[in-house]
Design a protein around this motif. Structure first.
Motif, PDB file in Angstrom:
ATOM      1  N   ASP A 102      25.844   1.841  -9.723  1.00 12.79           N
ATOM      2  CA  ASP A 102      25.117   2.825 -10.525  1.00 12.79           C
ATOM      3  C   ASP A 102      23.747   2.329 -10.995  1.00 12.79           C
ATOM      4  N   ILE A 103      23.327   1.135 -10.554  1.00 13.14           N
ATOM      5  CA  ILE A 103      22.023   0.602 -10.938  1.00 13.14           C
ATOM      6  C   ILE A 103      20.918   1.443 -10.292  1.00 13.14           C
ATOM      7  N   PRO A 104      19.854   1.755 -11.046  1.00  8.68           N
ATOM      8  CA  PRO A 104      18.734   2.473 -10.423  1.00  8.68           C
ATOM      9  C   PRO A 104      18.017   1.575  -9.411  1.00  8.68           C
ATOM     10  N   ILE A 105      17.874   2.069  -8.200  1.00 10.31           N
ATOM     11  CA  ILE A 105      17.202   1.318  -7.136  1.00 10.31           C
ATOM     12  C   ILE A 105      15.938   2.073  -6.757  1.00 10.31           C
ATOM     13  N   TYR A 106      14.809   1.368  -6.818  1.00  3.65           N
ATOM     14  CA  TYR A 106      13.527   1.945  -6.434  1.00  3.65           C
ATOM     15  C   TYR A 106      13.082   1.312  -5.115  1.00  3.65           C
ATOM     16  N   ILE A 107      12.761   2.155  -4.154  1.00  2.00           N
ATOM     17  CA  ILE A 107      12.333   1.675  -2.846  1.00  2.00           C
ATOM     18  C   ILE A 107      10.818   1.769  -2.791  1.00  2.00           C
ATOM     19  N   ASN A 108      10.208   0.628  -2.556  1.00  2.00           N
ATOM     20  CA  ASN A 108       8.761   0.471  -2.570  1.00  2.00           C
ATOM     21  C   ASN A 108       8.355   0.137  -1.136  1.00  2.00           C
ATOM     22  N   CYS A 109       8.040   1.140  -0.331  1.00  2.00           N
ATOM     23  CA  CYS A 109       7.809   0.950   1.102  1.00  2.00           C
ATOM     24  C   CYS A 109       6.342   1.148   1.438  1.00  2.00           C
ATOM     25  N   ASP A 110       5.769   0.175   2.127  1.00  2.00           N
ATOM     26  CA  ASP A 110       4.382   0.295   2.571  1.00  2.00           C
ATOM     27  C   ASP A 110       4.257   1.475   3.521  1.00  2.00           C
ATOM     28  N   LYS A 111       3.166   2.242   3.392  1.00  2.00           N
ATOM     29  CA  LYS A 111       3.016   3.437   4.223  1.00  2.00           C
ATOM     30  C   LYS A 111       2.802   3.091   5.692  1.00  2.00           C
ATOM     31  N   ASN A 112       2.439   1.847   5.997  1.00  2.00           N
ATOM     32  CA  ASN A 112       2.243   1.433   7.389  1.00  2.00           C
ATOM     33  C   ASN A 112       3.426   0.645   7.941  1.00  2.00           C
ATOM     34  N   ALA A 113       4.493   0.539   7.170  1.00  2.00           N
ATOM     35  CA  ALA A 113       5.688  -0.171   7.634  1.00  2.00           C
ATOM     36  C   ALA A 113       6.439   0.694   8.644  1.00  2.00           C
ATOM     37  N   LYS A 114       7.205   0.029   9.503  1.00  2.00           N
ATOM     38  CA  LYS A 114       8.011   0.776  10.474  1.00  2.00           C
ATOM     39  C   LYS A 114       9.078   1.577   9.738  1.00  2.00           C
ATOM     40  N   PHE A 115       9.262   2.797  10.174  1.00  2.00           N
ATOM     41  CA  PHE A 115      10.236   3.683   9.550  1.00  2.00           C
ATOM     42  C   PHE A 115      11.658   3.188   9.792  1.00  2.00           C
ATOM     43  N   ASP A 146       0.859  -1.182   0.000  1.00  2.00           N
ATOM     44  CA  ASP A 146       0.000   0.000   0.000  1.00  2.00           C
ATOM     45  C   ASP A 146       0.896   1.233   0.000  1.00  2.00           C
ATOM     46  N   LEU A 147       1.030   1.874  -1.167  1.00  2.00           N
ATOM     47  CA  LEU A 147       1.981   2.967  -1.340  1.00  2.00           C
ATOM     48  C   LEU A 147       1.455   4.274  -0.766  1.00  2.00           C
ATOM     49  N   PRO A 148       2.351   5.104  -0.242  1.00  2.00           N
ATOM     50  CA  PRO A 148       1.934   6.456   0.154  1.00  2.00           C
ATOM     51  C   PRO A 148       1.683   7.295  -1.086  1.00  2.00           C
ATOM     52  N   GLU A 149       0.991   8.405  -0.910  1.00  2.00           N
ATOM     53  CA  GLU A 149       0.628   9.233  -2.045  1.00  2.00           C
ATOM     54  C   GLU A 149       1.533  10.448  -2.160  1.00  2.00           C
ATOM     55  N   SER A 150       1.687  10.944  -3.391  1.00  2.00           N
ATOM     56  CA  SER A 150       2.491  12.119  -3.679  1.00  2.00           C
ATOM     57  C   SER A 150       1.838  12.887  -4.817  1.00  2.00           C
ATOM     58  N   LYS A 208      13.735   0.271 -17.410  1.00  2.00           N
ATOM     59  CA  LYS A 208      15.124  -0.107 -17.629  1.00  2.00           C
ATOM     60  C   LYS A 208      15.528  -1.148 -16.592  1.00  2.00           C
ATOM     61  N   LYS A 209      16.727  -1.677 -16.748  1.00  2.00           N
ATOM     62  CA  LYS A 209      17.264  -2.630 -15.780  1.00  2.00           C
ATOM     63  C   LYS A 209      17.425  -1.919 -14.446  1.00  2.00           C
ATOM     64  N   ASN A 210      16.723  -2.378 -13.447  1.00  2.00           N
ATOM     65  CA  ASN A 210      16.774  -1.740 -12.144  1.00  2.00           C
ATOM     66  C   ASN A 210      16.518  -2.764 -11.050  1.00  2.00           C
ATOM     67  N   LEU A 211      16.600  -2.316  -9.824  1.00  2.00           N
ATOM     68  CA  LEU A 211      16.325  -3.147  -8.663  1.00  2.00           C
ATOM     69  C   LEU A 211      15.214  -2.483  -7.874  1.00  2.00           C
ATOM     70  N   THR A 212      14.180  -3.227  -7.575  1.00  2.00           N
ATOM     71  CA  THR A 212      13.095  -2.715  -6.742  1.00  2.00           C
ATOM     72  C   THR A 212      13.175  -3.402  -5.391  1.00  2.00           C
ATOM     73  N   ILE A 213      13.364  -2.594  -4.354  1.00  2.00           N
ATOM     74  CA  ILE A 213      13.417  -3.110  -2.991  1.00  2.00           C
ATOM     75  C   ILE A 213      12.080  -2.766  -2.333  1.00  2.00           C
ATOM     76  N   SER A 214      11.364  -3.788  -1.880  1.00  2.00           N
ATOM     77  CA  SER A 214      10.054  -3.593  -1.267  1.00  2.00           C
ATOM     78  C   SER A 214      10.119  -3.877   0.224  1.00  2.00           C
ATOM     79  N   ILE A 215       9.501  -2.977   0.998  1.00  2.00           N
ATOM     80  CA  ILE A 215       9.372  -3.182   2.443  1.00  2.00           C
ATOM     81  C   ILE A 215       7.887  -3.306   2.734  1.00  2.00           C
ATOM     82  N   LYS A 216       7.464  -4.498   3.149  1.00  2.00           N
ATOM     83  CA  LYS A 216       6.054  -4.723   3.426  1.00  2.00           C
ATOM     84  C   LYS A 216       5.704  -4.217   4.829  1.00  2.00           C
ATOM     85  N   GLN A 217       4.420  -4.188   5.118  1.00  2.00           N
ATOM     86  CA  GLN A 217       3.932  -3.679   6.397  1.00  2.00           C
ATOM     87  C   GLN A 217       4.485  -4.486   7.564  1.00  2.00           C
TER      88      GLN A 217
END
Length: 126
Positions: free
Chosen positions: A88-101, A40-44, A53-62
């Motif tokens: 130099d790989i693009p890294i996208y952080i996909n963090c749940d809005k209710n996950a611990k900071f 559940d992503l936060p809004e912006s 492109k070739k990248n890495l997505t790091i997800s942090i679940k709730q």
């Protein structure tokens, strides 16, 4: 010769066909797997689209579970797992809005220590 005028068009067969097509689409859509980790992503207001492109997505679940693309990684093993990637790989952080900071901060610290600078945070546009 007299021409017969149509005062109305019978749309019942058209509605029947559309309802059948709707049922087919809805039933097949439920069987299609997304292939992504549900977060559940936060809004912006100024969210940018993610390029493919070739990248890495790091997800942090709730619940604090961290995944590199689709592979679950323990928080203790993040540093060793990052050694598999170029800095130099693009890294996208996909963090749940209710996950611990805390998990987010630990991840950012490790990424900065390993000199990863091409970082992005995934949000959804409201």
């Amino acid at each position: 010769m007299q021409i017969k005028k149509f005062d109305s068009i019978n749309v019942v067969p058209f509605i029947d066909i559309m309802l059948v097509l709707l049922v087919i689409v809805l039933t097949t859509a439920t069987f299609v797997a997304k292939g992504v980790i549900p977060v559940d992503l936060p809004e912006s207001k100024v969210a940018a689209k993610q390029d493919n492109k070739k990248n890495l997505t790091i997800s942090i679940k709730q619940n604090g579970e961290i995944s590199f693309d689709t592979t679950v990684v323990l928080i203790e093993n993040i540093e060793t797992k990052l050694c598999d990637y170029e800095t130099d790989i693009p890294i996208y952080i996909n963090c749940d809005k209710n996950a611990k900071f805390d998990h987010f901060v630990v991840l950012i610290d490790i990424l900065k220590q390993k000199n990863f600078t091409n970082l992005g945070i995934i949000t959804k546009k409201d």
